[in-house]
Scaffold this motif. Structure first.
Motif, PDB file in Angstrom:
ATOM      1  N   GLU A  60       0.930  -0.976   0.126  1.00 22.87           N
ATOM      2  CA  GLU A  60      -0.044  -0.102  -0.072  1.00 22.87           C
ATOM      3  C   GLU A  60       0.899   1.148  -0.027  1.00 22.87           C
ATOM      4  O   GLU A  60       1.561   1.513   1.160  1.00 22.87           O
ATOM      5  CB  GLU A  60      -0.709   0.023   1.402  1.00 22.87           C
ATOM      6  N   ASP A  62       1.528   4.963   0.027  1.00 21.43           N
ATOM      7  CA  ASP A  62       0.875   6.215   0.136  1.00 21.43           C
ATOM      8  C   ASP A  62       1.350   7.311  -0.556  1.00 21.43           C
ATOM      9  O   ASP A  62       2.509   7.775  -0.688  1.00 21.43           O
ATOM     10  CB  ASP A  62       1.375   6.619   1.823  1.00 21.43           C
ATOM     11  N   PRO A  63       0.270   7.934  -1.569  1.00 19.48           N
ATOM     12  CA  PRO A  63       0.760   8.951  -2.330  1.00 19.48           C
ATOM     13  C   PRO A  63       1.330  10.384  -1.910  1.00 19.48           C
ATOM     14  O   PRO A  63       2.150  10.921  -2.466  1.00 19.48           O
ATOM     15  CB  PRO A  63      -0.605   9.541  -2.841  1.00 19.48           C
ATOM     16  N   ASN A  64       1.660  10.303  -0.663  1.00 22.61           N
ATOM     17  CA  ASN A  64       1.967  11.490   0.193  1.00 22.61           C
ATOM     18  C   ASN A  64       3.660  11.239   0.186  1.00 22.61           C
ATOM     19  O   ASN A  64       4.473  12.041   0.594  1.00 22.61           O
ATOM     20  CB  ASN A  64       1.621  11.807   1.334  1.00 22.61           C
ATOM     21  N   ARG A  65       3.943   9.813  -0.068  1.00 30.74           N
ATOM     22  CA  ARG A  65       5.311   9.406   0.249  1.00 30.74           C
ATOM     23  C   ARG A  65       6.150   9.191  -1.030  1.00 30.74           C
ATOM     24  O   ARG A  65       7.172   9.069  -1.228  1.00 30.74           O
ATOM     25  CB  ARG A  65       5.365   8.190   0.849  1.00 30.74           C
ATOM     26  N   GLY A  69       3.545  13.777  -4.277  1.00 29.05           N
ATOM     27  CA  GLY A  69       3.050  13.878  -2.795  1.00 29.05           C
ATOM     28  C   GLY A  69       3.678  14.972  -2.106  1.00 29.05           C
ATOM     29  O   GLY A  69       3.221  15.928  -1.614  1.00 29.05           O
TER      30      GLY A  69
END
Length: 73
Positions: A60, A62-65, A69
Motif C-alpha cells: 500500500e 501512500d501518495p504523500n510518500r 505528493g
C-alpha cells in the motif's frame, strides 16, 4: 545459529508484531548495543521485512510518500 522463529512460520499478526518490536528497538540498538547484537538485529529485521515483502509484493503506497505528493505539501 539462527535466533527466532522462521518468519515463514509466523502468522501475519505475529509477523507484524515482531517487525513493530524491532522498529521500536532499532535506535537504541544502533546507539548502545554491541556490534554482534546490532548485526543480529539487522539480520532479523532483514529476514522479517523480506517475509513481509514476499507475502505482499504489492504494498500500500501512500501518495504523500511519493515525490509528487511531497511537492504538493
Amino acid at each position: 545459529m539462527t535466533m527466532g522463529i522462521d518468519p515463514r512460520d509466523l502468522p501475519d499478526d505475529d509477523l507484524f508484531r515482531e517487525l513493530g518490536h524491532l522498529y521500536e528497538t532499532r535506535f537504541e540498538t544502533l546507539r548502545h548495543a554491541s556490534d554482534q547484537a546490532f548485526e543480529e538485529h539487522t539480520r532479523r529485521t532483514n529476514e522479517l521485512e523480506g517475509e513481509y515483502l514476499r507475502r505482499r509484493p504489492v504494498r500500500e503506497v501512500d501518495p504523500n510518500r511519493l515525490r509528487e505528493g511531497a511537492r504538493a505539501r
